[in-house]
Design an enzyme around this catalytic site. Structure first.
Site, PDB file in Angstrom:
ATOM      1  CB  SER A 156      -1.123   0.124   1.353  1.00 30.37           C
ATOM      2  OG  SER A 156      -0.241  -0.241   2.511  1.00 30.37           O
ATOM      3  CE  LYS A 174       9.044  -0.784   3.885  1.00 30.75           C
ATOM      4  NZ  LYS A 174       8.050  -1.287   4.979  1.00 30.75           N
ATOM      5  CG  ASP A 304       0.140  -4.210   9.078  1.00 30.89           C
ATOM      6  OD1 ASP A 304      -0.891  -5.211   9.280  1.00 30.89           O
ATOM      7  OD2 ASP A 304       0.500  -3.805   8.264  1.00 30.89           O
ATOM      8  CG  ASN A 309       3.528  -7.150   7.352  1.00 29.76           C
ATOM      9  OD1 ASN A 309       3.974  -6.817   6.439  1.00 29.76           O
ATOM     10  ND2 ASN A 309       2.712  -6.569   8.407  1.00 29.76           N
ATOM     11  CG  ASP A 323       5.690  -3.355   6.990  1.00 30.42           C
ATOM     12  OD1 ASP A 323       5.710  -2.195   7.756  1.00 30.42           O
ATOM     13  OD2 ASP A 323       4.624  -3.469   6.093  1.00 30.42           O
TER      14      ASP A 323
END
Length: 466
Positions: A156, A174, A304, A309, A323
């Site tokens: 996202s 990333k 999360d 992840n 993450d």
């Protein structure tokens, strides 16, 4: 044969010279006007779909409701397409709601959010190059032997690329989508407007609190230097804990919108479901133990629980943790509230469980006052499930409909509606998401023993000074 994206000190090819997989490339609207325009087209398209569906229902003599009109197949496709195009906060909100609500969402909304969760569009190489130039300078390629412009993962807020430095270090890079950080507040507002129109955000609830919390978390997740520090902290905390791998931060290449870390091999965590039961259950037990340690020992939790992840290493049985943008301190009052509830539950003391639940803010007193029988039945269900000194079957969710039935009945009473503490929501999201992963894996773990072990080895967290 040398890769076409190998950097060379004498000749550095441009991304624009490379063959592209255009089917999955989609530029991210970076500017405020472009993003507002995308939302505008979505609202316009949905409105047109509602008018057409309303006319059809009137002509056929069918009844009309706002939810029926907005959740036509065409509108479902429009919402999915536009939100995935925007990415950023719009897409992240969909993923958060999807995991939080679990079994309780309408089928149509679940379908939209599941698609958002699995989207894998990525930036065109020209847009990627612009981001890398802005962060690393025009000669950034000279730092690498090769840099693959096609991402190995797209989510996202950013996408991940594999690269090899001049020093021979294999990295995962990333890269944040352009414009995402600046658009968070407006994107969250726009998504919540859509949810309100669709009837998924009851006006009686204090949605402003949820929106403020979502904005805060998304701003934190968009700060990759902050995430890098959190990742380094987890790597240190778990250095002596078998069963986990945390990537190593590459500080020299990390920026506010670029996170560089060691590349760690692994397959989807869902592949664990195909392992022998003994291996599957042992690995998932490690994950349960980690969640308990985050809550009661670390005082910090990665909130999360998106399945992406976690990665799994078949060779070693290790879980690769990825993450760390959603890492946040655990409020000591929340941690200690969970401790009191679990200790009372393990003793089978329903009265103490209820008291601790109310004290911690997980339930308003008026709920227990107006619906004591339903509340007691829900507590009894949970206590019976957690107290058994035997493997808990996450794949057997027979008790979920029972809890849902009681919860829905209570929810009809609007006098009991209140927003729980935000810090509680973040922790509960991690706990619920981990349980959903266990259900997907059909894992069987003795929850009671892990809970007793972690509670016995930790002490209540000290409360912050007033």
């Amino acid at each position: 044969m040398e890769s076409p994206y190998v950097a060379d000190n004498d000749q550095t090819p441009d991304f624009t010279d490379l063959p592209e997989d255009r089917a999955r490339q989609r530029a991210v609207p970076a500017g405020r006007i472009a993003r507002i325009g995308t939302f505008g087209r979505l609202v316009g398209g949905v409105a047109s779909g509602m008018v057409a569906e309303g006319a059809r229902r009137l002509a056929s003599g069918e009844g009309i409701s706002a939810r029926d009109l907005i959740l036509t197949p065409g509108n479902v496709q429009r919402m999915t397409d536009r939100l995935s195009h925007l990415r950023g906060a719009a897409m992240k909100m969909g993923q958060m709601i999807s995991l939080d609500a679990g079994d309780f969402l309408p089928e149509e909304l679940s379908r939209i959010l599941a698609t958002l969760r699995d989207q894998a569009n990525f930036m065109p190489t020209r847009q990627l190059d612009q981001v890398l130039r802005a962060e690393w300078g025009p000669d950034w390629r000279k730092a690498f032997r090769w840099f693959n412009p096609r991402p190995i993962a797209a989510a996202s807020i950013g996408q991940v690329h594999k690269a090899l430095t001049r020093d021979g270090e294999e990295l995962a890079i990333k890269v944040q989508y352009p414009g995402v950080a600046k658009s968070i507040d407006s994107d969250v507002d726009n998504v919540m407007t859509l949810l309100r129109v669709a009837g998924f955000a009851p006006p009686e609830l204090e949605m402003d609190k949820l929106m403020a919390a979502a904005k805060q978390q998304l701003h934190e997740e968009a700060d990759y230097q902050r995430e890098g520090a959190q990742m380094a902290m987890y790597r240190e905390r778990l250095a002596d804990t078998p069963g986990f791998v945390v990537p190593r931060l590459h500080e020299g290449l990390t920026r506010g919108s670029i996170l560089a870390m060691s590349f760690e091999e692994g397959v989807s965590i869902e592949e664990l479901a195909n392992e022998p039961p003994e291996r599957r259950d042992a690995v998932f037990a490690n994950l349960i133990r980690l969640v308990a340690r985050e809550l009661f020992e670390f005082g910090v939790m990665q909130t999360d629980p998106n399945f992406a992840n976690f990665r799994y290493r078949r060779e070693t049985g290790e879980i690769v943790l990825l993450d760390f943008g959603a890492c946040r301190p655990v409020d000591p009052a929340v941690s200690n509230g969970y401790r009191k509830m679990l200790e009372a539950g393990l003793r089978g003391n329903a009265e103490e469980v209820l008291k601790a639940t109310i004290e911690a803010g997980f339930m308003m007193p008026i709920v227990a006052e107006k619906h004591p029988e339903r509340v007691n039945r829900m507590i009894d269900i949970v206590i019976n499930e957690m107290r058994e000194d035997a493997p808990f079957d996450f794949g057997d969710r027979a008790f979920i409909p029972l809890l849902r039935e009681e919860g829905y009945a209570i929810a009809q009473d609007k006098d009991t509606w209140a927003f729980p503490p935000i810090e509680t929501l973040f922790v509960q999201r991690k706990v619920s998401g981990t349980a959903l992963l266990g259900a997907r894996l059909k894992a069987k773990v003795n929850i009671r023993r892990i809970t007793e072990e972690v509670l016995a080895s930790t002490a209540p967290l000290p409360l912050a000074a007033a």
